[in-house]
Design an enzyme around this catalytic site. Structure first.
Site, PDB file in Angstrom:
ATOM      1  CB  VAL A   1       3.930  11.111   9.206  1.00  0.00           C
ATOM      2  CG1 VAL A   1       4.702  12.350   8.782  1.00  0.00           C
ATOM      3  CG2 VAL A   1       2.936  11.451  10.293  1.00  0.00           C
ATOM      4  N   GLY A   2       1.406   8.889   8.428  1.00  0.00           N
ATOM      5  CA  GLY A   2       0.863   7.581   8.834  1.00  0.00           C
ATOM      6  C   GLY A   2       1.226   6.486   7.845  1.00  0.00           C
ATOM      7  CB  CYS A   3       2.049   2.888   8.305  1.00  0.00           C
ATOM      8  SG  CYS A   3       3.701   3.034   8.972  1.00  0.00           S
ATOM      9  CB  VAL A   4      -2.393   1.922   6.728  1.00  0.00           C
ATOM     10  CG1 VAL A   4      -3.549   1.463   5.847  1.00  0.00           C
ATOM     11  CG2 VAL A   4      -1.346   0.843   6.789  1.00  0.00           C
TER      12      VAL A   4
ATOM     13  CG  ASN B   1      -1.870   1.132   1.261  1.00  0.00           C
ATOM     14  OD1 ASN B   1      -2.654   1.331   0.346  1.00  0.00           O
ATOM     15  ND2 ASN B   1      -1.771   1.928   2.305  1.00  0.00           N
TER      16      ASN B   1
END
Lengths: 166, 103
Positions: free
Chosen positions: B100-103, A39
């Site tokens: 900056v979040g991963c998902v 993703n």
């Protein structure tokens, strides 16, 4: 007097980069790393392929993909005494706890995550030998899987790619 | 640093992202979009406004996943509107930091 303005070059650094991720494990905790990396790569404009093989079939098998389990047995990182981790009901409890933690971070469940990856342009491939071993056919697999392919075909698809084995 | 965008002085960081939330307006958004080859439409602006509102409410730039799950936008459409790197491009045009979040 103001300065000359910097403008980001969003597309320049991505040309030709390609990522292949081999997903060979079927537990909840081992499914997520591949999905999260895929993703992230897609969000950076990188061509991304996921190849599901062996136990990784649990992730794309319609019957199992929504019910992957986390097993604390033999995993010292859980900091749970070995004698306890194997007790009846422990796997279910650990799985529920992990699902809650994942959901709290707004990370989607596995089927929805695969849908998201496919929508973002990710390619999902299933391993031919695993399908034969497990007596599974195209219809048993998540609809967004593009095909069941052999190892040779995967090697062709992954030409020039960075490859990660999970 | 202080620069001029759409005829107005605004503050940006080394990469060109706006650093002052309140200095943004739609004329600046259109200029920022043009910088990166995007002609801003109402459809783009609907996404940009959601990202700005969400940033205002949570002090964190929403990830692409949040733009779809909380904002109700379609992932495929976002990749058409903001090609290749939608999350970064949306945040640039919206005048908020990169997510900056991963998902």
């Amino acid at each position: 007097m103001t300065n000359a303005r910097p403008v980001p070059t969003f597309d320049d650094d991505v040309s030709g980069r390609k990522l292949c991720i081999i997903c060979s494990k079927g537990s909840l905790d081992m499914a997520y790393p591949g999905l999260i990396l895929a993703n992230a790569a897609l969000g950076e404009g990188i061509e991304t392929h996921l190849f599901f093989t062996f136990w990784g079939y649990e992730i794309i098998n319609k019957k199992t993909m929504g019910a992957l389990q986390f097993c604390p047995v033999g995993n010292p990182a859980t900091h749970m005494p070995t004698a306890l981790s194997g007790l009846p009901g422990m796997q279910g409890m650990a799985t529920r706890m992990m699902r809650r933690q994942i959901a709290a971070l707004e990370v989607p469940p596995v089927p929805e995550f695969l849908e998201l990856i496919a929508d973002a342009g990710g390619h999902l491939w299933a391993c031919r030998m695993s399908a034969d071993m497990m007596k599974l056919e195209r219809d048993d697999l998540f609809e967004r899987v593009e095909g069941i392919i052999g190892a040779t075909e995967f090697i062709e698809i992954s030409a020039g790619a960075q490859t990660i084995f999970i | 640093m202080l620069v001029t965008i759409a005829g107005r002085p605004v503050h940006v960081n080394d990469e060109g992202f706006l650093t002052e939330y309140e200095e943004w307006d739609e004329a600046i958004a259109a200029a920022l979009a043009a910088d990166i080859g995007i002609t801003l439409t109402q459809e783009h602006l609907a996404v940009v406004r959601f990202v700005r509102d969400d940033y205002h409410a949570r002090s964190v730039t929403p990830t692409l996943r949040r733009v779809t799950s909380a904002g109700g936008f379609d992932t495929r459409r976002l990749f058409v509107l903001f090609p290749k790197k939608p999350a970064k491009k949306i945040s640039y045009i919206a005048g908020v930091p990169k997510p900056v979040g991963c998902v």
